[in-house]
Motif scaffolding. Sequence first.
Motif, PDB file in Angstrom:
ATOM      1  N   ASP A  94      52.974 -13.146   5.376  1.00  0.00           N
ATOM      2  CA  ASP A  94      52.774 -14.590   5.227  1.00  0.00           C
ATOM      3  C   ASP A  94      51.792 -14.839   4.084  1.00  0.00           C
ATOM      4  N   MET A  95      52.104 -15.832   3.271  1.00  0.00           N
ATOM      5  CA  MET A  95      51.280 -16.127   2.102  1.00  0.00           C
ATOM      6  C   MET A  95      51.073 -17.631   1.977  1.00  0.00           C
ATOM      7  N   SER A  96      49.875 -18.023   1.664  1.00  0.00           N
ATOM      8  CA  SER A  96      49.553 -19.406   1.310  1.00  0.00           C
ATOM      9  C   SER A  96      48.590 -19.356   0.135  1.00  0.00           C
ATOM     10  N   ALA A  97      48.589 -20.409  -0.671  1.00  0.00           N
ATOM     11  CA  ALA A  97      47.746 -20.382  -1.871  1.00  0.00           C
ATOM     12  C   ALA A  97      47.348 -21.796  -2.273  1.00  0.00           C
ATOM     13  N   THR A  98      46.186 -21.888  -2.868  1.00  0.00           N
ATOM     14  CA  THR A  98      45.715 -23.141  -3.444  1.00  0.00           C
ATOM     15  C   THR A  98      45.260 -22.884  -4.874  1.00  0.00           C
ATOM     16  N   ILE A  99      45.442 -23.895  -5.705  1.00  0.00           N
ATOM     17  CA  ILE A  99      44.927 -23.856  -7.073  1.00  0.00           C
ATOM     18  C   ILE A  99      44.096 -25.111  -7.268  1.00  0.00           C
ATOM     19  N   ASP A 100      42.836 -24.907  -7.594  1.00  0.00           N
ATOM     20  CA  ASP A 100      41.882 -26.010  -7.687  1.00  0.00           C
ATOM     21  C   ASP A 100      41.891 -26.846  -6.410  1.00  0.00           C
ATOM     22  N   ASP A 101      41.924 -26.123  -5.258  1.00  0.00           N
ATOM     23  CA  ASP A 101      41.860 -26.724  -3.917  1.00  0.00           C
ATOM     24  C   ASP A 101      43.101 -27.545  -3.553  1.00  0.00           C
ATOM     25  N   HIS A 102      44.208 -27.400  -4.303  1.00  0.00           N
ATOM     26  CA  HIS A 102      45.459 -28.083  -3.988  1.00  0.00           C
ATOM     27  C   HIS A 102      46.470 -27.057  -3.494  1.00  0.00           C
ATOM     28  N   ASP A 103      47.062 -27.317  -2.321  1.00  0.00           N
ATOM     29  CA  ASP A 103      48.067 -26.411  -1.770  1.00  0.00           C
ATOM     30  C   ASP A 103      49.302 -26.450  -2.663  1.00  0.00           C
ATOM     31  N   ILE A 104      49.655 -25.310  -3.274  1.00  0.00           N
ATOM     32  CA  ILE A 104      50.759 -25.310  -4.237  1.00  0.00           C
ATOM     33  C   ILE A 104      52.113 -25.484  -3.553  1.00  0.00           C
TER      34      ILE A 104
ATOM     35  N   THR B  86      40.303 -23.384 -17.212  1.00  0.00           N
ATOM     36  CA  THR B  86      40.198 -22.366 -16.177  1.00  0.00           C
ATOM     37  C   THR B  86      40.538 -22.985 -14.826  1.00  0.00           C
ATOM     38  N   ILE B  87      41.396 -22.323 -14.070  1.00  0.00           N
ATOM     39  CA  ILE B  87      41.771 -22.814 -12.751  1.00  0.00           C
ATOM     40  C   ILE B  87      41.279 -21.839 -11.687  1.00  0.00           C
ATOM     41  N   ARG B  88      40.984 -22.380 -10.499  1.00  0.00           N
ATOM     42  CA  ARG B  88      40.528 -21.566  -9.374  1.00  0.00           C
ATOM     43  C   ARG B  88      41.718 -21.273  -8.463  1.00  0.00           C
ATOM     44  N   VAL B  89      41.990 -19.990  -8.266  1.00  0.00           N
ATOM     45  CA  VAL B  89      43.125 -19.554  -7.454  1.00  0.00           C
ATOM     46  C   VAL B  89      42.604 -18.899  -6.183  1.00  0.00           C
TER      47      VAL B  89
ATOM     48  N   VAL C  70      44.258  -7.037  -9.563  1.00  0.00           N
ATOM     49  CA  VAL C  70      43.400  -7.133  -8.378  1.00  0.00           C
ATOM     50  C   VAL C  70      43.483  -5.819  -7.611  1.00  0.00           C
ATOM     51  N   GLU C  71      42.583  -5.654  -6.656  1.00  0.00           N
ATOM     52  CA  GLU C  71      42.596  -4.492  -5.770  1.00  0.00           C
ATOM     53  C   GLU C  71      42.365  -4.997  -4.358  1.00  0.00           C
ATOM     54  N   LEU C  72      43.444  -4.948  -3.549  1.00  0.00           N
ATOM     55  CA  LEU C  72      43.332  -5.438  -2.177  1.00  0.00           C
ATOM     56  C   LEU C  72      44.280  -4.642  -1.291  1.00  0.00           C
ATOM     57  N   SER C  73      43.784  -4.190  -0.152  1.00  0.00           N
ATOM     58  CA  SER C  73      44.590  -3.476   0.828  1.00  0.00           C
ATOM     59  C   SER C  73      44.425  -4.181   2.172  1.00  0.00           C
ATOM     60  N   ILE C  74      45.556  -4.505   2.806  1.00  0.00           N
ATOM     61  CA  ILE C  74      45.543  -5.239   4.068  1.00  0.00           C
ATOM     62  C   ILE C  74      46.165  -4.359   5.140  1.00  0.00           C
ATOM     63  N   ALA C  75      45.407  -4.081   6.174  1.00  0.00           N
ATOM     64  CA  ALA C  75      45.881  -3.237   7.266  1.00  0.00           C
ATOM     65  C   ALA C  75      46.928  -3.987   8.092  1.00  0.00           C
TER      66      ALA C  75
ATOM     67  N   ALA D 123      42.039 -12.338   1.897  1.00  0.00           N
ATOM     68  CA  ALA D 123      42.192 -13.394   0.888  1.00  0.00           C
ATOM     69  C   ALA D 123      41.751 -12.887  -0.471  1.00  0.00           C
ATOM     70  N   LEU D 124      42.308 -13.514  -1.493  1.00  0.00           N
ATOM     71  CA  LEU D 124      41.949 -13.256  -2.882  1.00  0.00           C
ATOM     72  C   LEU D 124      41.437 -14.554  -3.483  1.00  0.00           C
ATOM     73  N   ARG D 125      40.373 -14.458  -4.257  1.00  0.00           N
ATOM     74  CA  ARG D 125      39.856 -15.620  -4.978  1.00  0.00           C
ATOM     75  C   ARG D 125      39.446 -15.177  -6.374  1.00  0.00           C
ATOM     76  N   TYR D 126      39.946 -15.893  -7.362  1.00  0.00           N
ATOM     77  CA  TYR D 126      39.588 -15.561  -8.737  1.00  0.00           C
ATOM     78  C   TYR D 126      39.807 -16.785  -9.629  1.00  0.00           C
ATOM     79  N   ARG D 127      39.319 -16.695 -10.847  1.00  0.00           N
ATOM     80  CA  ARG D 127      39.508 -17.753 -11.847  1.00  0.00           C
ATOM     81  C   ARG D 127      40.491 -17.258 -12.909  1.00  0.00           C
ATOM     82  N   LEU D 128      41.421 -18.135 -13.266  1.00  0.00           N
ATOM     83  CA  LEU D 128      42.442 -17.774 -14.245  1.00  0.00           C
ATOM     84  C   LEU D 128      42.253 -18.611 -15.502  1.00  0.00           C
ATOM     85  N   ASP D 129      42.077 -17.928 -16.635  1.00  0.00           N
ATOM     86  CA  ASP D 129      41.909 -18.586 -17.932  1.00  0.00           C
ATOM     87  C   ASP D 129      43.287 -18.841 -18.541  1.00  0.00           C
TER      88      ASP D 129
END
Length: 284
Positions: A41-51, A67-70, A105-110, A116-122
């Motif tokens: 299951d995946m959900s995401a927001t960009i600049d606090d808006h649910d895409i 720059t956007i916040r993801v 990114v580097e993320l492992s989910i058991a 969750a992932l949070r980063y800024r995209l230029d």
Amino acid sequence: MRSRASAATRIVLLPSVFTLISVMLAGLFAAPVVGRPQGVDMSATIDDHDIADTTAAEPLRLQPNSTIRVAIALTNNTPAAVRIRRVDLAGHVLGLSFFSYSTAVELSIAPGKSDALRYRLDLTGLDGQATGLIVADLAVIGADGARIASIPLDTDVRGSLWSVYGLFGIALAVLTMLAIADAALAIARHRLSTNRWQRGLRLLAPGGGIGLVFGFTASVARWWVPDTGLWLAVAAVAAVVGYLLGYCSPTPEVAPEEYFASTGELDEIDGMNTVRFRADGQTT
């Protein structure tokens, strides 16, 4: 001379016809955007808006050189661990990618866990890639390069008309205008074929080109998001209308010598032996 000029014009316009057909076929047979697989299951927001809530009326605005916040939330419901190596944000039109940004990114989910992932995209360089309303998707990519999950979204790219996507549309417009000019000259000079099927095919490419240009214009003018299926449907309808206009057009009047030249019978007549009769009734 006129027949040679007409033939030369058709030769010059053949690439435009092939380009229009290739674009339509590329979009028709392009691989569809892969949806998220079961178990992740995946959900995401960009600049606090649910895409997931973006629409053509309320798209996600992407401003070049900003720059956007993801933020991405993932839940692993599979029995194996999920490893995330990359996040891709890409925009597609007719199955072709016109803007793309990848973030390592580097993320492992058991199994059974969430993270969750949070980063800024230029968005540097976006102005040279696309402009207008474009369908995009945000996807997480696994360690093996396979897409693990993705979410489609509608974007409003505030780029330049001289971007790759803008030049793509301008090229479509130029090729369509050349095809229209070729058909118009043929009509004005009464050079259309006497065969209805050939007249229809002569106007098929201009009609399809008009449909493609309309879709591009609507995208850049931000009237609609250029969904591949809808865009190709508009182009197909326009091509059919062009074909029917050519097929139903009045049959042009052709001079006898032009008719025989077009059918090849004039060469046969020239090659026949001629017989002359003298005044005394004997032949020469």
